[in-house]
Design a protein around this motif. Sequence first.
Motif, short mmCIF file in Angstrom:
data_model
loop_
_atom_site.label_atom_id
_atom_site.label_comp_id
_atom_site.label_asym_id
_atom_site.label_seq_id
_atom_site.Cartn_x
_atom_site.Cartn_y
_atom_site.Cartn_z
N ALA A 10 27.65 18.70 134.51
CA ALA A 10 29.18 18.18 134.91
C ALA A 10 29.64 17.02 135.83
N ILE A 11 28.42 16.38 136.38
CA ILE A 11 28.56 15.02 137.01
C ILE A 11 28.73 14.25 135.91
N LYS A 12 27.92 13.94 134.83
CA LYS A 12 27.80 12.91 133.93
C LYS A 12 28.69 13.21 132.61
N GLY A 13 28.96 14.61 132.51
CA GLY A 13 29.92 15.10 131.76
C GLY A 13 29.47 15.21 130.25
N TYR A 14 28.31 15.69 130.19
CA TYR A 14 27.77 16.06 128.67
C TYR A 14 26.84 17.46 128.82
N ALA A 15 26.68 17.91 127.58
CA ALA A 15 26.06 19.19 127.25
C ALA A 15 25.27 18.92 126.08
N PHE A 16 24.14 19.75 125.90
CA PHE A 16 23.42 20.18 124.95
C PHE A 16 23.68 21.42 124.34
N VAL A 17 24.20 21.55 122.89
CA VAL A 17 24.32 22.73 122.44
C VAL A 17 23.19 23.23 121.30
N ASP A 23 16.97 21.57 114.35
CA ASP A 23 15.87 21.63 115.12
C ASP A 23 16.19 21.02 116.41
N ASP A 24 16.99 20.13 116.47
CA ASP A 24 17.42 19.43 117.72
C ASP A 24 18.45 19.69 118.19
N ASP A 25 18.91 19.88 119.62
CA ASP A 25 20.17 20.59 120.26
C ASP A 25 21.20 19.27 119.83
N VAL A 26 22.47 19.74 119.90
CA VAL A 26 23.59 18.61 119.64
C VAL A 26 23.89 18.27 120.95
N PHE A 27 24.11 16.94 120.98
CA PHE A 27 24.85 16.22 122.35
C PHE A 27 26.28 16.32 122.21
N LEU A 28 26.83 16.61 123.38
CA LEU A 28 28.24 16.87 123.20
C LEU A 28 28.86 16.27 124.82
N GLY A 56 19.87 11.66 117.18
CA GLY A 56 19.96 13.04 116.88
C GLY A 56 21.26 13.39 116.76
N PRO A 57 21.54 14.71 116.52
CA PRO A 57 22.98 15.31 116.28
C PRO A 57 23.95 14.97 117.49
N ARG A 58 24.81 14.64 117.17
CA ARG A 58 25.85 14.20 118.10
C ARG A 58 27.43 15.02 117.79
N ALA A 59 28.08 15.75 118.82
CA ALA A 59 28.94 16.45 118.45
C ALA A 59 30.37 15.61 118.11
N LEU A 60 31.09 15.74 117.05
CA LEU A 60 32.47 15.17 116.84
C LEU A 60 33.58 15.86 117.59
N GLY A 61 33.51 17.10 117.85
CA GLY A 61 34.23 17.98 118.52
C GLY A 61 33.79 19.68 118.59
#
Length: 146
Positions: A10-17, A23-28, A56-61
């Motif tokens: 929450a501090i840095k404002g990102y998540a992995f889904v 194979d890789d988690d999506v950066f959000l 790697g995978p990166r979220a667009l929305g």
Amino acid sequence: MRGEVVRYDAIKGYAFVAVDGLDDDVFLHVNDIDFDKALMAVGTVVDVTHEMGDRGPRALGAELVSSPVADAVQAALGSRPDDGPVVGTAGPRAHDGFADVLSAAELRAELTERLLAAAGDLTGRQVLAVRAAVEQIARNHGWLDA
């Protein structure tokens, strides 16, 4: 694609889904979500659109499907007065057919205890955001002492 948040900062404002079929988690990043970031937590289920980036995978929305934070709020607000005493309160009040009018401090104390009992893994920031939203609703409806 549907996925579940497996890590959230929450501090840095990102998540992995974690998304089925990848194979890789999506950066959000929180700027790419279409819902209140206070609802974001590990275990949140989202529908995510993504692209392959250099790292790697990166979220667009991302759209919210379900949130443990929202579930905890619903559980806390859905509690009936006869559910037993809550820590920090005098216990259940007798129901006389009229609504109770609480002080803001009483509402915050009871709501905090119910949220923590329903979902003890909420962050302090999430508890504060939920309390502020519920307190504003209560003020708008005249449910709090002036």
